[in-house]
Write an enzyme that holds these catalytic residues in place. Structure first.
Site, PDB file in Angstrom:
ATOM      1  N   SER A 164       0.870  -1.186  -0.143  1.00 29.80           N
ATOM      2  CA  SER A 164      -0.633  -0.093   0.056  1.00 29.80           C
ATOM      3  C   SER A 164       1.066   1.409   0.438  1.00 29.80           C
ATOM      4  O   SER A 164       2.031   0.994  -0.883  1.00 29.80           O
ATOM      5  CB  SER A 164      -1.149  -0.125   1.209  1.00 29.80           C
ATOM      6  OG  SER A 164      -2.037   0.611   1.181  1.00 29.80           O
ATOM      7  N   HIS A 190      -2.338  -1.194  -3.152  1.00 27.85           N
ATOM      8  CA  HIS A 190      -3.600  -0.206  -3.033  1.00 27.85           C
ATOM      9  C   HIS A 190      -3.144   1.049  -4.354  1.00 27.85           C
ATOM     10  O   HIS A 190      -2.315   1.820  -3.936  1.00 27.85           O
ATOM     11  CB  HIS A 190      -3.709   0.106  -1.402  1.00 27.85           C
ATOM     12  CG  HIS A 190      -4.341  -1.111  -0.951  1.00 27.85           C
ATOM     13  ND1 HIS A 190      -3.780  -1.014   0.572  1.00 27.85           N
ATOM     14  CD2 HIS A 190      -4.980  -2.420  -1.047  1.00 27.85           C
ATOM     15  CE1 HIS A 190      -4.159  -2.112   0.970  1.00 27.85           C
ATOM     16  NE2 HIS A 190      -4.828  -2.590  -0.185  1.00 27.85           N
ATOM     17  N   ASP A 285      -4.321  -5.062   5.525  1.00 32.23           N
ATOM     18  CA  ASP A 285      -4.851  -5.574   4.635  1.00 32.23           C
ATOM     19  C   ASP A 285      -3.762  -6.470   4.147  1.00 32.23           C
ATOM     20  O   ASP A 285      -2.101  -6.431   3.958  1.00 32.23           O
ATOM     21  CB  ASP A 285      -5.088  -4.642   3.248  1.00 32.23           C
ATOM     22  CG  ASP A 285      -5.542  -5.789   2.222  1.00 32.23           C
ATOM     23  OD1 ASP A 285      -6.603  -6.230   2.583  1.00 32.23           O
ATOM     24  OD2 ASP A 285      -4.934  -5.362   0.557  1.00 32.23           O
TER      25      ASP A 285
END
Length: 343
Positions: A164, A190, A285
């Protein structure tokens, strides 16, 4: 209190950003500059914690200013970007130069979505304030011996990565070290739509392996890297004895689409042939699914704190014992490949 300096040539955008930022109890806008020259003086005078920076400005563009800033006075920067095919290459270049993250410029109808926009910007400012500015700078200087072209890998092996905040540059450091004959790689980063396309194209130009934005039914082949498109989950499925990419736009998982958990969970049926890693990023995540992969027989790792821009996702993996190894970014490629070498 997090002190923020806004740098943007548009008076209306400066006003909107000030309004949005001051909705947060812990953020204070200490100044607003209309160009980099004014910003330079304000930085000296106001000593802000975080900068928001427009790319297109008169007298000196945002990229030139960012390059000078990171050389002379490194500080956390959030880029204000146009989320378009034209705007994405410049934003990716800003991340390469040292910006922590980016967000879309507020539009004229931002009032209709003010709460959601404000929440996103506030979170990015808070993350930037805590980010490790020196993580990538030190890792880019680390030289690793290239993987021999004679190294043999297990025929059915798959490499999987999730990232991310700070991930585009971390992934760059991993991918440029991959040999042409490496096992196929699947990635969930992401990133918004359009930006994933530009990122994949950028990686394809500089890597020995072939890098592309994943499409439905792409066949996982050695020497090929598949990056999840923005706003699409990427899964690996089996059809006709081959592993394929499958995209879907089902609900967000852990507030993200693509989600690392979705990608990693899709690999569980073939866990024993998977080598997976979780890189820099905020939140958790991918951590739970990495644990499930490990329990099913996969080899797993997490990026260490010292080389992560934001040690959130890897930390979650370490805390739940999902990662067998915790390694600096410069060693991620070698560790991933070592796990799937032929004896």
């Amino acid at each position: 209190m997090i002190k923020v300096l806004i740098v943007d040539d548009s008076p209306s955008l400066r006003a909107i950003l000030t309004k949005v930022l001051e909705l947060a109890q812990d953020i204070q806008v200490v100044g607003a500059a209309e160009d980099p020259y004014e910003a330079r003086e304000m930085i000296k005078k106001l000593n802000p914690d975080v900068l928001t920076l427009d790319i297109e400005m008169p007298r000196m563009n945002g990229l030139s200013f960012l390059k000078n800033l990171m050389r002379l006075r490194p500080m956390p920067v959030i880029m204000l970007s146009t989320l378009t095919q034209q705007g994405s290459p410049a934003t990716l270049e800003a991340l390469e130069l040292g910006a922590i993250d980016f967000i879309a410029k507020p539009t004229s109808n931002v009032a209709a979505q003010l709460h959601a926009y404000a929440e996103t910007l506030h979170q990015k400012i808070r993350i930037a304030r805590q980010a490790n500015l020196y993580a990538l700078r030190t890792e880019k200087d680390v030289q690793q011996a290239p993987v021999s072209q004679h190294t043999q890998f297990k025929t059915s092996a798959v490499l999987a990565l999730g990232a991310s905040t700070g991930g585009t540059e971390a992934l760059r450091e991993v991918l440029v070290r991959l040999p042409q004959h490496c096992p196929p790689v699947v990635i969930a980063q992401h990133i918004p739509p359009v930006f994933s396309t530009s990122f994949a194209q950028r990686m394809d130009r500089i890597c020995d392996v072939s890098v592309k934005e994943a499409e439905d039914w792409d066949v996982l082949m050695p020497g090929e890297v598949f990056i999840a498109p923005g706003d699409r989950h990427l899964k690996v499925v089996q059809k006709g004895g081959r592993l394929l990419c499958q995209l879907c736009q089902s609900e967000k998982v852990n507030r993200h689409r693509p989600s690392v958990d979705v990608l990693f969970d899709s690999l569980l049926p073939w866990a024993k042939q998977v080598s997976a890693g979780l890189l820099t990023g905020m939140g958790s995540d991918g951590a739970a699914a990495l644990l499930r992969l490990r329990e099913a027989g996969a080899k797993t790792l997490a990026q260490d704190e010292a080389t992560s821009v934001v040690w959130g996702m890897p930390r979650a993996a370490v805390e739940m014992k999902a990662a067998e190894k915790v390694v600096p970014l410069s060693k991620v490629t070698m560790e991933l490949l070592s796990a799937v070498k032929r004896p």
